[in-house]
Structures are given as structure tokens and as C-alpha cells.
Design a protein around this motif. Structure first.
Motif, PDB file in Angstrom:
ATOM      1  N   LYS A  16       0.860  -1.188   0.000  1.00 40.19           N
ATOM      2  CA  LYS A  16       0.000   0.000   0.000  1.00 40.19           C
ATOM      3  C   LYS A  16       0.893   1.233   0.000  1.00 40.19           C
ATOM      4  CE  LYS A  16      -4.395   0.745  -0.003  1.00 40.19           C
ATOM      5  NZ  LYS A  16      -5.065   0.601  -1.283  1.00 40.19           N
ATOM      6  N   PHE A  17       1.478   1.479  -1.153  1.00 36.77           N
ATOM      7  CA  PHE A  17       2.522   2.472  -1.341  1.00 36.77           C
ATOM      8  C   PHE A  17       2.151   3.850  -0.786  1.00 36.77           C
ATOM      9  CE2 PHE A  17       4.779   5.639  -3.833  1.00 36.77           C
ATOM     10  CZ  PHE A  17       6.077   5.170  -3.759  1.00 36.77           C
ATOM     11  N   PHE A  18       0.938   4.282  -1.040  1.00 39.19           N
ATOM     12  CA  PHE A  18       0.524   5.634  -0.661  1.00 39.19           C
ATOM     13  C   PHE A  18       0.620   5.887   0.839  1.00 39.19           C
ATOM     14  CE2 PHE A  18      -2.810   8.895   0.115  1.00 39.19           C
ATOM     15  CZ  PHE A  18      -2.253   9.910  -0.648  1.00 39.19           C
ATOM     16  N   LEU A  19       0.531   4.841   1.645  1.00 45.32           N
ATOM     17  CA  LEU A  19       0.595   4.995   3.105  1.00 45.32           C
ATOM     18  C   LEU A  19       2.015   4.919   3.661  1.00 45.32           C
ATOM     19  CD1 LEU A  19      -2.465   2.773   4.050  1.00 45.32           C
ATOM     20  CD2 LEU A  19      -2.387   5.262   3.830  1.00 45.32           C
ATOM     21  N   ALA A  20       2.965   4.471   2.859  1.00 52.25           N
ATOM     22  CA  ALA A  20       4.336   4.276   3.339  1.00 52.25           C
ATOM     23  C   ALA A  20       5.037   5.598   3.651  1.00 52.25           C
ATOM     24  CB  ALA A  20       5.146   3.478   2.319  1.00 52.25           C
ATOM     25  N   VAL A  21       4.843   6.596   2.808  1.00 54.88           N
ATOM     26  CA  VAL A  21       5.533   7.880   3.014  1.00 54.88           C
ATOM     27  C   VAL A  21       5.069   8.568   4.298  1.00 54.88           C
ATOM     28  CG1 VAL A  21       5.978  10.176   2.062  1.00 54.88           C
ATOM     29  CG2 VAL A  21       6.070   8.163   0.567  1.00 54.88           C
ATOM     30  N   PRO A  22       3.756   8.721   4.533  1.00 53.43           N
ATOM     31  CA  PRO A  22       3.347   9.346   5.801  1.00 53.43           C
ATOM     32  C   PRO A  22       3.832   8.583   7.038  1.00 53.43           C
ATOM     33  CG  PRO A  22       1.481   9.207   4.300  1.00 53.43           C
ATOM     34  CD  PRO A  22       2.607   8.467   3.663  1.00 53.43           C
ATOM     35  N   LEU A  23       3.868   7.254   6.946  1.00 51.97           N
ATOM     36  CA  LEU A  23       4.368   6.472   8.080  1.00 51.97           C
ATOM     37  C   LEU A  23       5.852   6.742   8.315  1.00 51.97           C
ATOM     38  CD1 LEU A  23       3.768   4.367  10.263  1.00 51.97           C
ATOM     39  CD2 LEU A  23       4.452   2.616   8.601  1.00 51.97           C
ATOM     40  N   ALA A  24       6.625   6.804   7.239  1.00 47.54           N
ATOM     41  CA  ALA A  24       8.059   7.099   7.367  1.00 47.54           C
ATOM     42  C   ALA A  24       8.270   8.485   7.982  1.00 47.54           C
ATOM     43  CB  ALA A  24       8.740   7.003   6.004  1.00 47.54           C
ATOM     44  N   VAL A  25       7.434   9.436   7.589  1.00 43.50           N
ATOM     45  CA  VAL A  25       7.541  10.789   8.152  1.00 43.50           C
ATOM     46  C   VAL A  25       7.180  10.752   9.642  1.00 43.50           C
ATOM     47  CG1 VAL A  25       6.518  13.103   8.077  1.00 43.50           C
ATOM     48  CG2 VAL A  25       7.152  11.945   5.954  1.00 43.50           C
ATOM     49  N   GLN A  26       6.178   9.960   9.992  1.00 37.38           N
ATOM     50  CA  GLN A  26       5.799   9.823  11.400  1.00 37.38           C
ATOM     51  C   GLN A  26       6.944   9.220  12.218  1.00 37.38           C
ATOM     52  OE1 GLN A  26       1.945   9.209  12.213  1.00 37.38           O
ATOM     53  NE2 GLN A  26       2.255   8.941  14.390  1.00 37.38           N
ATOM     54  N   THR A  99      -0.857   3.093 -10.663  1.00 37.48           N
ATOM     55  CA  THR A  99      -0.573   1.938  -9.809  1.00 37.48           C
ATOM     56  C   THR A  99      -0.132   2.278  -8.387  1.00 37.48           C
ATOM     57  OG1 THR A  99      -0.230   0.410 -11.620  1.00 37.48           O
ATOM     58  CG2 THR A  99       0.903  -0.114  -9.572  1.00 37.48           C
ATOM     59  N   PRO A 100       0.926   3.043  -8.154  1.00 40.64           N
ATOM     60  CA  PRO A 100       1.385   3.203  -6.763  1.00 40.64           C
ATOM     61  C   PRO A 100       0.384   3.884  -5.836  1.00 40.64           C
ATOM     62  CG  PRO A 100       3.094   3.854  -8.289  1.00 40.64           C
ATOM     63  CD  PRO A 100       1.845   3.655  -9.093  1.00 40.64           C
ATOM     64  N   ILE A 101      -0.335   4.886  -6.319  1.00 37.45           N
ATOM     65  CA  ILE A 101      -1.144   5.639  -5.372  1.00 37.45           C
ATOM     66  C   ILE A 101      -2.632   5.331  -5.426  1.00 37.45           C
ATOM     67  CG2 ILE A 101       0.469   7.551  -5.145  1.00 37.45           C
ATOM     68  CD1 ILE A 101      -1.404   9.101  -7.056  1.00 37.45           C
ATOM     69  N   PHE A 102      -3.145   4.882  -6.568  1.00 37.20           N
ATOM     70  CA  PHE A 102      -4.580   4.658  -6.660  1.00 37.20           C
ATOM     71  C   PHE A 102      -4.947   3.176  -6.675  1.00 37.20           C
ATOM     72  CE2 PHE A 102      -8.612   4.429  -9.090  1.00 37.20           C
ATOM     73  CZ  PHE A 102      -9.404   5.144  -8.206  1.00 37.20           C
ATOM     74  N   VAL A 130       6.950   4.081  -9.691  1.00 36.73           N
ATOM     75  CA  VAL A 130       7.229   3.978  -8.250  1.00 36.73           C
ATOM     76  C   VAL A 130       8.274   5.014  -7.843  1.00 36.73           C
ATOM     77  CG1 VAL A 130       8.310   2.511  -6.489  1.00 36.73           C
ATOM     78  CG2 VAL A 130       6.535   1.572  -7.958  1.00 36.73           C
ATOM     79  N   LEU A 131       9.345   5.118  -8.613  1.00 37.60           N
ATOM     80  CA  LEU A 131      10.398   6.092  -8.285  1.00 37.60           C
ATOM     81  C   LEU A 131       9.869   7.517  -8.338  1.00 37.60           C
ATOM     82  CD1 LEU A 131      13.416   4.533 -10.237  1.00 37.60           C
ATOM     83  CD2 LEU A 131      12.941   4.409  -7.789  1.00 37.60           C
TER      84      LEU A 131
END
Length: 142
Positions: A16-26, A99-102, A130-131
């Protein structure tokens, strides 16, 4: 940083790519940590779902057998309808962008390879998406 946090972001980036960035920021990861982990996770997810999709589909159909009657129309999810319309209008490029976000990495990879089975063209497009999305989302969130 705990190894569990790295693995969590990596795994989430592949599913679930879209959720990975906010988690990393958290988790207070730096720009580069977030970018590298989400890129690697997303690319790893594409690779895993590409080369294990037949096994995954067999398992899925075994766990959830198809119970349609002959004349009953197949119900499609909203995301699948969008993907097919996008593929018809924009081709592989459109599917790769969504693909990555939707669509999510697994579903997007399955659809892309179903509609565009040439892995030499499809995989680089999915990797590039993805990149690109990893860079954009990391830039926005950090």
C-alpha cells in the motif's frame, strides 16, 4: 531507528505504497531514508507480485472459488473499471501512473501484466512510476 520501523515502511511500500511515506515521516525518517525505503519497497513489491502472481492467483481462487452462474455478468470493482478505461485511453503509461497511489502495487501490477504482458516494457514503466511517485510524495510530506 528500529529495524522494525524500516521493515514496516519497506513492506508497506510494496503493498500500500501511498501509506508508506506518511508512516516514514511519522517515524521521523529523513528525506533520503523515506525516499530510498519507499522506492525499494515499491520496486520489490512489483517484482514479487510479477513473479509470484500465478501462485497468488491460484491460492486466491482456491480460497475464494468463483460462484458465478453462466449468464450472470461479472461484477467489477470501481478501481478495475477505472484501470480498464485508463488502459484503453492512455495505455501502459496510464496504468503505471495510477498503480502506486490509486490501484496499489499488487492490483496495478496484476492489471498491467494482464493487459500488457511484455515484461521488458511493463516492468520498467512500473518501476519508473514507483520512483517518480516516491520522490513526489516524499518531497511533499517532508
Amino acid at each position: 531507528m528500529h529495524i522494525v520501523q524500516y521493515i514496516t515502511v519497506l513492506f508497506l511500500g510494496g503493498v500500500k505504497f501511498f501509506l508508506a511515506v506518511p508512516l516514514a515521516v511519522q517515524y521521523n525518517f529523513s528525506f533520503w531514508q523515506t525516499f530510498i525505503l519507499t522506492c525499494f519497497g515499491g520496486v520489490l513489491g512489483v517484482i514479487i507480485f510479477t513473479y509470484f502472481r500465478k501462485i497468488i492467483l491460484k491460492l486466491y481462487y482456491k480460497l475464494f472459488p468463483q460462484t458465478r452462474k453462466k449468464n450472470q455478468t461479472k461484477k467489477s470493482s470501481f478501481r478495475k473499471k477505472i484501470a480498464v478505461k485508463t488502459a484503453k485511453k492512455y495505455g501502459l503509461f496510464g496504468i503505471a501512473i495510477l498503480t502506486p497511489i490509486f490501484l496499489s502495487i499488487p492490483l496495478g501490477t496484476f492489471i498491467a501484466l494482464h493487459l500488457f504482458p511484455d515484461k521488458k516494457k511493463t516492468l520498467p514503466m512500473l518501476f519508473a512510476s514507483v520512483l517518480g511517485w516516491s520522490f513526489i510524495l516524499t518531497l511533499i510530506w517532508t
